[in-house]
Design an enzyme around this catalytic site. Sequence first.
Site, short mmCIF file in Angstrom:
data_model
loop_
_atom_site.label_atom_id
_atom_site.label_comp_id
_atom_site.label_asym_id
_atom_site.label_seq_id
_atom_site.Cartn_x
_atom_site.Cartn_y
_atom_site.Cartn_z
N CYS A 197 5.58 8.64 -1.67
CA CYS A 197 6.05 9.04 -2.98
C CYS A 197 6.85 10.33 -2.87
CB CYS A 197 4.86 9.27 -3.91
SG CYS A 197 3.73 7.87 -4.02
N ARG A 226 7.09 6.88 -7.46
CA ARG A 226 6.16 5.97 -6.79
C ARG A 226 6.89 4.93 -5.96
NH1 ARG A 226 4.74 1.13 -8.52
NH2 ARG A 226 5.47 1.55 -10.64
N LEU A 227 6.39 4.77 -4.71
CA LEU A 227 6.77 3.65 -3.85
C LEU A 227 5.58 2.73 -3.76
CD1 LEU A 227 8.60 2.21 -1.75
CD2 LEU A 227 7.58 3.69 -0.01
N ILE A 247 3.23 0.36 -2.28
CA ILE A 247 2.74 -0.38 -1.13
C ILE A 247 1.31 -0.84 -1.41
CG2 ILE A 247 4.19 0.86 0.49
CD1 ILE A 247 1.69 2.41 1.35
N ILE A 248 0.84 -0.54 -2.65
CA ILE A 248 -0.49 -0.96 -3.08
C ILE A 248 -0.40 -1.49 -4.50
CG2 ILE A 248 -1.78 0.62 -1.61
CD1 ILE A 248 -1.94 2.56 -3.90
N ASN A 252 1.36 12.81 -2.31
CA ASN A 252 2.21 11.99 -1.44
C ASN A 252 1.52 11.87 -0.09
OD1 ASN A 252 4.34 10.86 0.07
ND2 ASN A 252 5.25 12.86 0.47
N GLY A 253 1.20 10.65 0.33
CA GLY A 253 0.60 10.50 1.64
C GLY A 253 -0.34 9.32 1.76
N ASP A 278 -6.66 6.31 -2.71
CA ASP A 278 -7.00 7.53 -1.98
C ASP A 278 -6.64 8.77 -2.79
OD1 ASP A 278 -4.28 7.12 -1.72
OD2 ASP A 278 -4.18 7.54 0.42
N GLY A 294 6.06 6.40 17.25
CA GLY A 294 5.47 7.13 18.36
C GLY A 294 5.67 8.62 18.32
#
Length: 641
Positions: A2, A53-54, A56-57, A77-78, A100, A362
């Site tokens: 977010c 808001r993005l 993914i839930i 955000n996280g 969360d 990575g």
Amino acid sequence: MCGIAAVLNLSLAPVPHLRPALGAMNRLLQHRGPDGEGTWVHPRGVAGFAHRRLSIIDLATGQQPMTDGRGNWITYNGEIYNYVELRAELGAQEFVTTSDTEVILRAYARWGADCLTHLRGMFAFALWDEDRQTLFCARDRFGIKPLYYTVVDRMLYVASEVKALLPFVPEVETDLEGFKDYLTFQFCLSGKTLFRGVGELPPGHVLLARNGGVETRRYWEVYYHPDFDHTAKYFEERIRALIQESVAVHQRSDVPVGAYVSGGLDSSIVAGLAAERQGPGFKGFTGKFSLDPAYDESAYARDLARSRGFELHEVDITAEDFVGSIEKVIYHLDYPVAGPGSFPQFMVSQLASRHRKVLLGGQGGDEVFGGYARYLIAYFEQCIKAAIDGTMHSGNFIVTYESIIPNLGSLREYKPLLQEFWREGLFEDLDQRYFRLINRAGVLREEIKWEALGPYSPYATFQGIFRGENVGNESYFDSMTHFDFKTLLPALLQVEDRVSMAHGVESRVPFLDHTLVEVAATIPSNVKFKDGTMKHVLKTAMGPMLPPSIASRRDKMGFPVPLHEWLSKPGVVRDFVGDVFSSACAQRRDLVDNRAVLSKLDQEPRFGRKVWGLLCLELWQRTFHDRAAHFKQLIAREASE
């Protein structure tokens, strides 16, 4: 993932034009959350939050900003990867949502500021504590998620990206100390930014706004205290188990997870473990410049995909892509930072966004385990010195010229760096030697108007970090990796965050799990960097799971951009770069002599970074300084709508 923003009147009086201000910030952060937005305004108007808001839930998990029902609010955000365990510890029956975000709110209610020590993940948030009349902001231990702030006329503004703060600063001006840092390292040190009056909350820090003031303090540190009680085999087994477990928790998601695959050791470890764990349907993403084999490492990525049985998507990046995208890259970065790799990363993220919303990467392996060629260069010089002096040792790291010679082939492409390194000195103090290795300002003698930059010395700031009390004096290797961990890594993570969020993608970095990092910091240098082998303990621990072509390779180049080749012949890149530096605005810059830059375009060496750094600097000034009025107008625009 977010975008977040916050406004607070430090005098606790109503904030003028609060809703238009929050609207302007949300507008500037829209790319970070294209799926929705929200705001919260304090009943007395003394504070407000904005959120993009993005998704993914599922939305049923709760929207932001979020309240605990007791007057406390959060914009966050996280990802908190241990949210399941924390819900159980905090009493799952009391939760209203499954998010969360609510975990952080309830953890704060239980433990106060100490809640941060319970969080495992990447995060930046602003939390209003109604009882204490305090704004509590925090950033994760490594700086995976960003947070910036400025104070103007007793108003505190906080946001995920600097561009969301620009409507409020008196002028869009360059911070001269930050500028000197950029010229030296290509990033800023100690919370500075390139924008005057704008600060970055450092990784592992909190910001508290209370009693009319603003303070920051550290809540986490990594300590390089070598553990000589355990064997190399113990560390290999411990590292292997921690990496496997970290990849597993980073795959917790309500949507399918993919991975960036560069063909190097670190991304191959992460993608290989994730693909094995997920099974069918896993996807990897890579990029290449096919015009020259030196810029195409996709064969290694394909080796990994074949060995692990996953689908690999590739993008062939062209000169036209560069001209069409580089200004967008600079806009999303907010800064001209951290090397050319940001552009190809932007292109790979664009490709990945068509298939996945969550990707593993990575990032962090080089800084945690010692993967940069300059560490080998620095130790090679120490081997020569030790051979001359007859000492053959440096702290707890025993090294000889016989043992390091077989690894010197890794430096084949670094001859220009070796020449520059030894041009003005030899065998100085260790901090002076490493500073010389990473100092990029030496090649900018004519292009920069140094007399206008003031007396600030980046070396003094560098030295304070290089000789940090958390490192000790046992190992030159630890001092070098620690400096990069504290400075270069956050700059690279800023790129990771921006280029993924530019395309609505969430990037996760399993190497940056705090337990893994804390254990790695205790590994003695003669295990971690045995005989001058970069990332020795990581290769030994994880190499058997990789194709031999990747496990044994010594020629990983990062993600270089063929700017030299594009500039050396007529074409769209040469025309574009020439136009940028010869524009009327470019010719009038106060701090850079772009006429000198133009006169030296043909002198850029292969894999050189001078033209890249100066080009990005000019594009940054065009994007933000020359468009300052645009940012200023956004508040009035929001008020009128």
